[in-house]
Design a protein around this motif. Structure first.
Motif, mmCIF file in Angstrom:
data_model
loop_
_atom_site.group_PDB
_atom_site.id
_atom_site.type_symbol
_atom_site.label_atom_id
_atom_site.label_comp_id
_atom_site.label_asym_id
_atom_site.label_seq_id
_atom_site.Cartn_x
_atom_site.Cartn_y
_atom_site.Cartn_z
ATOM 1 N N ILE A 115 0.888 -1.128 -0.223
ATOM 2 C CA ILE A 115 -0.155 0.088 0.396
ATOM 3 C C ILE A 115 0.791 1.246 0.173
ATOM 4 C CG2 ILE A 115 -1.974 1.673 1.494
ATOM 5 C CD1 ILE A 115 -2.471 -1.675 2.279
ATOM 6 N N VAL A 116 1.976 1.237 0.579
ATOM 7 C CA VAL A 116 2.735 2.737 0.477
ATOM 8 C C VAL A 116 3.390 3.075 -0.543
ATOM 9 C CG1 VAL A 116 5.339 3.535 1.742
ATOM 10 C CG2 VAL A 116 2.853 2.157 3.181
ATOM 11 N N ALA A 117 3.636 1.218 -0.972
ATOM 12 C CA ALA A 117 4.281 2.028 -3.043
ATOM 13 C C ALA A 117 3.221 2.603 -3.419
ATOM 14 C CB ALA A 117 4.774 0.260 -3.197
ATOM 15 N N ARG A 118 2.003 1.674 -3.230
ATOM 16 C CA ARG A 118 1.294 2.155 -4.385
ATOM 17 C C ARG A 118 0.986 3.881 -4.206
ATOM 18 N NH1 ARG A 118 -1.909 -2.308 -3.331
ATOM 19 N NH2 ARG A 118 -3.596 -1.219 -2.178
ATOM 20 N N LEU A 119 1.137 4.209 -2.499
ATOM 21 C CA LEU A 119 0.401 5.422 -2.440
ATOM 22 C C LEU A 119 1.507 5.964 -2.952
ATOM 23 C CD1 LEU A 119 -0.897 5.323 1.331
ATOM 24 C CD2 LEU A 119 -2.398 6.674 -0.255
ATOM 25 N N ASP A 120 2.623 6.118 -2.902
ATOM 26 C CA ASP A 120 4.171 6.846 -3.262
ATOM 27 C C ASP A 120 4.029 7.260 -4.439
ATOM 28 O OD1 ASP A 120 5.708 6.460 -0.655
ATOM 29 O OD2 ASP A 120 6.739 5.159 -1.424
ATOM 30 N N ALA A 121 3.254 6.020 -5.362
ATOM 31 C CA ALA A 121 3.025 6.091 -6.690
ATOM 32 C C ALA A 121 1.806 7.382 -7.445
ATOM 33 C CB ALA A 121 2.493 5.014 -7.408
ATOM 34 N N HIS A 122 0.735 7.227 -6.469
ATOM 35 C CA HIS A 122 0.519 8.357 -6.271
ATOM 36 C C HIS A 122 0.514 9.701 -5.878
ATOM 37 C CE1 HIS A 122 -3.540 5.426 -6.880
ATOM 38 N NE2 HIS A 122 -3.161 5.481 -6.098
ATOM 39 N N LEU A 123 1.808 9.737 -5.188
ATOM 40 C CA LEU A 123 2.404 11.089 -4.074
ATOM 41 C C LEU A 123 2.606 11.600 -5.723
ATOM 42 C CD1 LEU A 123 1.056 12.333 -1.675
ATOM 43 C CD2 LEU A 123 3.482 11.612 -0.708
ATOM 44 N N VAL A 124 3.636 11.302 -6.232
ATOM 45 C CA VAL A 124 4.567 11.433 -7.567
ATOM 46 C C VAL A 124 3.494 11.935 -8.143
ATOM 47 C CG1 VAL A 124 6.063 10.745 -8.673
ATOM 48 C CG2 VAL A 124 6.957 10.232 -6.370
ATOM 49 N N GLN A 125 2.377 11.857 -9.023
ATOM 50 C CA GLN A 125 1.891 11.885 -9.534
ATOM 51 C C GLN A 125 1.473 13.087 -8.869
ATOM 52 O OE1 GLN A 125 -1.212 9.410 -10.728
ATOM 53 N NE2 GLN A 125 -0.996 9.120 -13.461
ATOM 54 N N LEU A 126 0.675 13.121 -7.575
ATOM 55 C CA LEU A 126 0.119 14.322 -7.587
ATOM 56 C C LEU A 126 0.726 15.060 -7.512
ATOM 57 C CD1 LEU A 126 -2.433 13.044 -4.754
ATOM 58 C CD2 LEU A 126 -2.877 13.687 -7.107
ATOM 59 N N VAL A 127 2.524 15.010 -7.189
ATOM 60 C CA VAL A 127 3.588 16.237 -7.116
ATOM 61 C C VAL A 127 3.442 16.641 -8.686
ATOM 62 C CG1 VAL A 127 5.521 16.743 -6.531
ATOM 63 C CG2 VAL A 127 4.191 15.606 -4.868
ATOM 64 N N ASP A 128 3.348 16.021 -9.416
ATOM 65 C CA ASP A 128 3.745 16.235 -11.205
ATOM 66 C C ASP A 128 2.867 17.472 -11.471
ATOM 67 O OD1 ASP A 128 5.762 14.980 -10.703
ATOM 68 O OD2 ASP A 128 5.602 12.889 -11.902
ATOM 69 N N ILE A 129 1.488 16.387 -11.164
ATOM 70 C CA ILE A 129 0.352 17.637 -11.499
ATOM 71 C C ILE A 129 0.702 19.057 -11.053
ATOM 72 C CG2 ILE A 129 -2.128 17.674 -11.379
ATOM 73 C CD1 ILE A 129 -2.278 14.307 -11.841
ATOM 74 N N ALA A 130 0.944 18.859 -9.636
ATOM 75 C CA ALA A 130 0.926 20.202 -9.106
ATOM 76 C C ALA A 130 1.981 21.049 -9.507
ATOM 77 C CB ALA A 130 1.104 20.083 -7.212
ATOM 78 N N VAL A 131 2.728 20.660 -9.812
ATOM 79 C CA VAL A 131 4.235 21.612 -10.627
ATOM 80 C C VAL A 131 3.523 21.745 -12.086
ATOM 81 C CG1 VAL A 131 6.594 21.339 -11.293
ATOM 82 C CG2 VAL A 131 6.209 20.540 -9.443
ATOM 83 N N ALA A 132 3.169 20.972 -12.528
ATOM 84 C CA ALA A 132 2.841 20.971 -14.069
ATOM 85 C C ALA A 132 1.407 22.427 -14.257
ATOM 86 C CB ALA A 132 2.740 19.717 -14.969
ATOM 87 N N SER A 133 0.732 21.612 -13.128
ATOM 88 C CA SER A 133 -0.435 22.972 -13.947
ATOM 89 C C SER A 133 -0.423 24.462 -12.561
ATOM 90 C CB SER A 133 -1.899 22.073 -12.558
ATOM 91 O OG SER A 133 -1.224 22.110 -11.526
ATOM 92 N N GLU A 134 1.420 24.335 -12.766
ATOM 93 C CA GLU A 134 1.993 26.284 -11.911
ATOM 94 C C GLU A 134 0.443 26.189 -10.514
ATOM 95 O OE1 GLU A 134 1.736 28.736 -14.807
ATOM 96 O OE2 GLU A 134 3.746 27.560 -15.634
ATOM 97 N N ALA A 135 -0.134 25.286 -10.251
ATOM 98 C CA ALA A 135 -0.814 24.703 -9.004
ATOM 99 C C ALA A 135 0.508 25.227 -7.617
ATOM 100 C CB ALA A 135 -1.656 24.061 -8.139
ATOM 101 N N VAL A 136 1.712 24.809 -7.347
ATOM 102 C CA VAL A 136 2.284 24.834 -6.381
ATOM 103 C C VAL A 136 3.105 26.419 -6.920
ATOM 104 C CG1 VAL A 136 4.445 24.379 -8.029
ATOM 105 C CG2 VAL A 136 4.445 23.476 -5.614
ATOM 106 N N ASP A 137 3.099 26.981 -7.294
ATOM 107 C CA ASP A 137 3.312 28.291 -7.389
ATOM 108 C C ASP A 137 2.177 29.322 -7.396
ATOM 109 O OD1 ASP A 137 6.015 27.290 -8.521
ATOM 110 O OD2 ASP A 137 5.412 27.443 -10.691
ATOM 111 N N LYS A 138 1.382 28.917 -7.344
ATOM 112 C CA LYS A 138 0.167 30.413 -7.375
ATOM 113 C C LYS A 138 -0.440 29.931 -5.990
ATOM 114 C CE LYS A 138 -0.887 30.260 -12.539
ATOM 115 N NZ LYS A 138 -1.309 29.279 -12.929
ATOM 116 N N ASP A 139 -0.984 28.607 -5.498
ATOM 117 C CA ASP A 139 -0.920 28.393 -3.805
ATOM 118 C C ASP A 139 -0.299 28.001 -2.603
ATOM 119 O OD1 ASP A 139 -3.107 26.601 -2.308
ATOM 120 O OD2 ASP A 139 -4.221 27.741 -2.722
#
Length: 136
Positions: free
Chosen positions: A59-83
């Motif tokens: 479950i940790v491995a699956r959650l890690d994969a989800h978290l990496v994907q969410l971080v990538d989405i946050a960076v790509a959408s620039e939400a990490v810079d705006k919020d």
């Protein structure tokens, strides 16, 4: 009367062979965002019943994969810079991603649940900002 041909620039591909090989390699391992699987994994981690010993690492491995994907989405959408909230959640996610799974069962379950909350909170925030669909 015919117009004389206009000079045009010679087309050059945007990537060389190495660049195309890199793009191909990334596409071959890319996994589409699956909000349903994310919620299932968060539910497994946060359930009242503690996962079996052998299931925690899975479950940790699956959650890690989800978290990496969410971080990538946050960076790509620039939400990490705006919020600021997303930025704080991404910073927390990055800290969690480098932490090894503790050997002690109780600590491992605690780590699992921190990951699950991080995944859930980041997904919820990104959905509220309309960076994700099909979650929460």
């Amino acid at each position: 009367m015919r117009r004389p041909p206009r000079p045009t620039a010679v087309w050059r591909p945007p990537l060389d062979a190495d660049g195309l090989a890199t793009v191909l390699a990334r596409l071959q391992v890319w996994q589409p965002y699956d909000g349903e699987a994310l919620l299932d994994d968060v539910g497994d981690a946060l359930d009242d019943v503690v996962p079996a010993d052998g299931a925690v690492a899975d479950i940790v491995a699956r959650l890690d994969a989800h978290l990496v994907q969410l971080v990538d989405i946050a960076v790509a959408s620039e939400a990490v810079d705006k919020d600021a909230t997303v930025r704080a959640q991404v910073d927390n996610a990055r800290r969690l991603l480098v932490e090894p799974i503790p050997e002690d069962r109780q600590q491992a379950v605690g780590h699992l649940r921190r990951l699950a909350w991080s995944v859930h909170e980041l997904a919820e925030e990104l959905a509220a900002l309309r960076c994700l669909r099909g979650t929460v």
